[in-house]
Scaffold this motif. Structure first.
Motif, short mmCIF file in Angstrom:
data_model
loop_
_atom_site.label_atom_id
_atom_site.label_comp_id
_atom_site.label_asym_id
_atom_site.label_seq_id
_atom_site.Cartn_x
_atom_site.Cartn_y
_atom_site.Cartn_z
N GLU A 185 0.65 19.18 -10.24
CA GLU A 185 -0.31 18.25 -9.65
C GLU A 185 0.02 16.80 -10.03
O GLU A 185 -0.09 15.89 -9.20
N VAL A 186 0.44 16.59 -11.26
CA VAL A 186 0.81 15.24 -11.70
C VAL A 186 2.03 14.75 -10.92
O VAL A 186 2.08 13.61 -10.43
N LYS A 187 3.05 15.60 -10.75
CA LYS A 187 4.26 15.22 -10.01
C LYS A 187 3.95 14.95 -8.54
O LYS A 187 4.49 14.03 -7.92
N LEU A 188 3.07 15.77 -7.95
CA LEU A 188 2.71 15.56 -6.55
C LEU A 188 1.98 14.23 -6.38
O LEU A 188 2.24 13.49 -5.41
N LYS A 189 1.12 13.90 -7.27
CA LYS A 189 0.41 12.62 -7.20
C LYS A 189 1.38 11.45 -7.31
O LYS A 189 1.28 10.45 -6.57
N ALA A 190 2.38 11.57 -8.22
CA ALA A 190 3.37 10.50 -8.38
C ALA A 190 4.22 10.35 -7.12
O ALA A 190 4.54 9.23 -6.68
N ALA A 191 4.60 11.48 -6.49
CA ALA A 191 5.41 11.42 -5.27
C ALA A 191 4.63 10.77 -4.14
O ALA A 191 5.17 9.94 -3.38
N ARG A 192 3.38 11.13 -4.01
CA ARG A 192 2.55 10.52 -2.96
C ARG A 192 2.38 9.02 -3.20
O ARG A 192 2.37 8.21 -2.26
N HIS A 193 2.30 8.61 -4.45
CA HIS A 193 2.20 7.19 -4.77
C HIS A 193 3.48 6.45 -4.38
O HIS A 193 3.43 5.33 -3.83
N ALA A 194 4.64 7.08 -4.63
CA ALA A 194 5.92 6.47 -4.27
C ALA A 194 6.03 6.31 -2.76
O ALA A 194 6.52 5.29 -2.25
N VAL A 195 5.63 7.29 -1.99
CA VAL A 195 5.64 7.20 -0.53
C VAL A 195 4.75 6.05 -0.07
O VAL A 195 5.10 5.28 0.84
N SER A 196 3.60 5.91 -0.68
CA SER A 196 2.68 4.83 -0.31
C SER A 196 3.31 3.47 -0.57
O SER A 196 3.20 2.54 0.25
N ILE A 197 4.01 3.33 -1.69
CA ILE A 197 4.68 2.06 -2.01
C ILE A 197 5.76 1.75 -0.98
O ILE A 197 5.92 0.62 -0.50
N ALA A 198 6.54 2.76 -0.58
CA ALA A 198 7.60 2.56 0.41
C ALA A 198 7.02 2.07 1.73
O ALA A 198 7.57 1.18 2.40
#
Length: 421
Positions: free
Chosen positions: A101-114
């Motif tokens: 869950e922590v990794k998924l949240k970080a990945a979604r945050h990275a997509v949002s930044i892009a």
């Protein structure tokens, strides 16, 4: 023979006679008592005597219950071990789920930044395009630029140079803006693809971890249910074992009580037979009373009886005269000593230390004697203190505490009321 030697010899003989009587009584108690028929069916119903076979069956049930409880305890132990292992596995699954869950949240945050980076680049491109469009529109509406216009204009050649420089600057700015847009788009594409891949994998890992977590929780719950059932079964078996043991104990106590009742009935029958025999051939010393002059008073005897009764329950000990242990003549000597009346510690002396009293004239406090031969006082072996109702308090023999006993015995030789001295 001196008084001291006579007393020593007398005490030795008395002690020997008491010991012999004790041995005879012990042997009689050890002799198997024949089974007695119960008086009626009602008595039999109230006092059923469990048979050895019934007790053996009850003990076999206890043994079976013990084995069942042992098996149940082993099953509970195994279930507890399995539950511990499953709980550990579940804990690992829960931790893996939390990590996913922590990794998924970080990945979604990275997509949002892009996406935000690309949006910024797009805004810059649109701004540059707007500037270029405005310049082109202005130029077109003014008729464009020509060298003649520039020379003929108010500003002359200098204005022409400035206007051309502005056009170059706008073109350069638009070109740079387009380059930034292209770079941003390339960066966005690379980052977006990477982040989307990471996000997709993180999502898949989170789904897998969620399923593992659910499966582990279900396994723990199922094993907990199994353990609860095994604990309940173990509790039932322990209750059955306790009941079986209680039943066995009850049967054994009932059998012992029945045997004790049978022995008591036999003893009563023997006493009745002895009393009948004594009545048919009484001791020559128990028929009539002699002179009671100088003997103790009723109140003195009553106090001596109370003192003797206060020692009931204390153990027999050969040659003991209190205050914690007694033999037969030691008890009577001690009781009368409490009221100031002296008796010797020997049954033969006590036989001679008072007036002889008939059976019919007995009163509480008189000493009652028993002999191996009721016609021979030299065979006296036991003495007790009469308390009324054909009973005495006495110290019987080794292994038996001071107690009440019946005087209805075939070896009753006579009674003595002590002199006041």
């Amino acid at each position: 023979m001196s008084g001291a030697n006579r007393m020593s010899g007398g005490m030795s003989r008395s002690m020997a006679l008491c010991a012999a009587a004790a041995a005879l009584a012990t042997a009689a108690a050890m002799t198997p008592t024949p089974a007695l028929a119960l008086p009626d069916a009602h008595h039999h119903a109230r006092h059923h005597t469990p048979t050895p076979a019934e007790i053996a069956r009850s003990k076999r049930i206890v043994d079976r219950r013990v084995r069942q409880v042992s098996v149940a305890e082993a099953a509970v132990a195994r279930a507890k071990q399995q539950l511990t292992a499953l709980s550990n596995t579940a804990e690992v699954a829960f931790e893996a789920y939390d990590g996913a869950e922590v990794k998924l949240k970080a990945a979604r945050h990275a997509v949002s930044i892009a996406h935000r980076v690309l949006a910024g680049a797009n805004r810059q491109v649109r701004s540059g395009q707007a500037q270029a469009t405005a310049f082109a529109t202005q130029t077109y509406e003014s008729g464009g630029l020509s060298s003649i216009d520039a020379y003929l204009g108010a500003g002359g050649p200098a204005e022409l140079v400035a206007r051309v420089g502005a056009v170059d600057e706008i073109a350069t700015s638009e070109h740079a803006t387009l380059q930034r847009l292209q770079a941003a788009q390339i960066y966005h594409g690379v980052v977006s693809r990477r982040t989307e891949v990471v996000a997709s994998r993180a999502h898949a890992a989170a789904v897998t971890a969620s399923r593992a977590k659910a499966a582990a929780a279900a396994a723990v719950k199922a094993q907990t249910t199994v353990l609860d059932q095994l604990n309940a079964k173990q509790g039932q078996l322990r209750t059955l074992l306790s009941n079986a043991r209680a039943n066995t104990s009850k049967l054994e106590r009932a059998r012992l009580a029945a045997l004790a009742r049978a022995r008591a009935a036999a003893a009563r029958a023997a006493r009745r037979a002895a009393a009948a025999a004594a009545a048919s051939s009484p001791s020559p010393f128990s028929g009539s009373s002699g002179s009671t002059a100088g003997t103790v008073s009723v109140s003195t005897e009553a106090t001596a009886v109370a003192d003797a009764e206060s020692q009931i329950g204390k153990p027999y000990q050969w040659a003991a005269a209190g205050p914690e242990t007694f033999d037969c003549s030691g008890l009577t000597m001690w009781a009368y000593d409490q009221v100031g009346v002296h008796l010797d510690h020997w049954t033969h002396d006590q036989w001679a230390e008072g007036a002889h009293i008939s059976r019919a004239d007995l009163r509480p406090g008189d000493l009652v004697f028993f002999a191996l031969n009721v016609a021979d006082p030299s065979s006296i072996h036991h003495v007790g203190m009469y308390v009324g109702n054909d009973e005495m308090v006495d110290a019987p023999f080794t292994g038996v505490d001071v107690r009440y006993d019946s005087i209805d015995r075939s070896d009753y030789i006579g009674a003595v009321r002590p002199y006041q001295r």
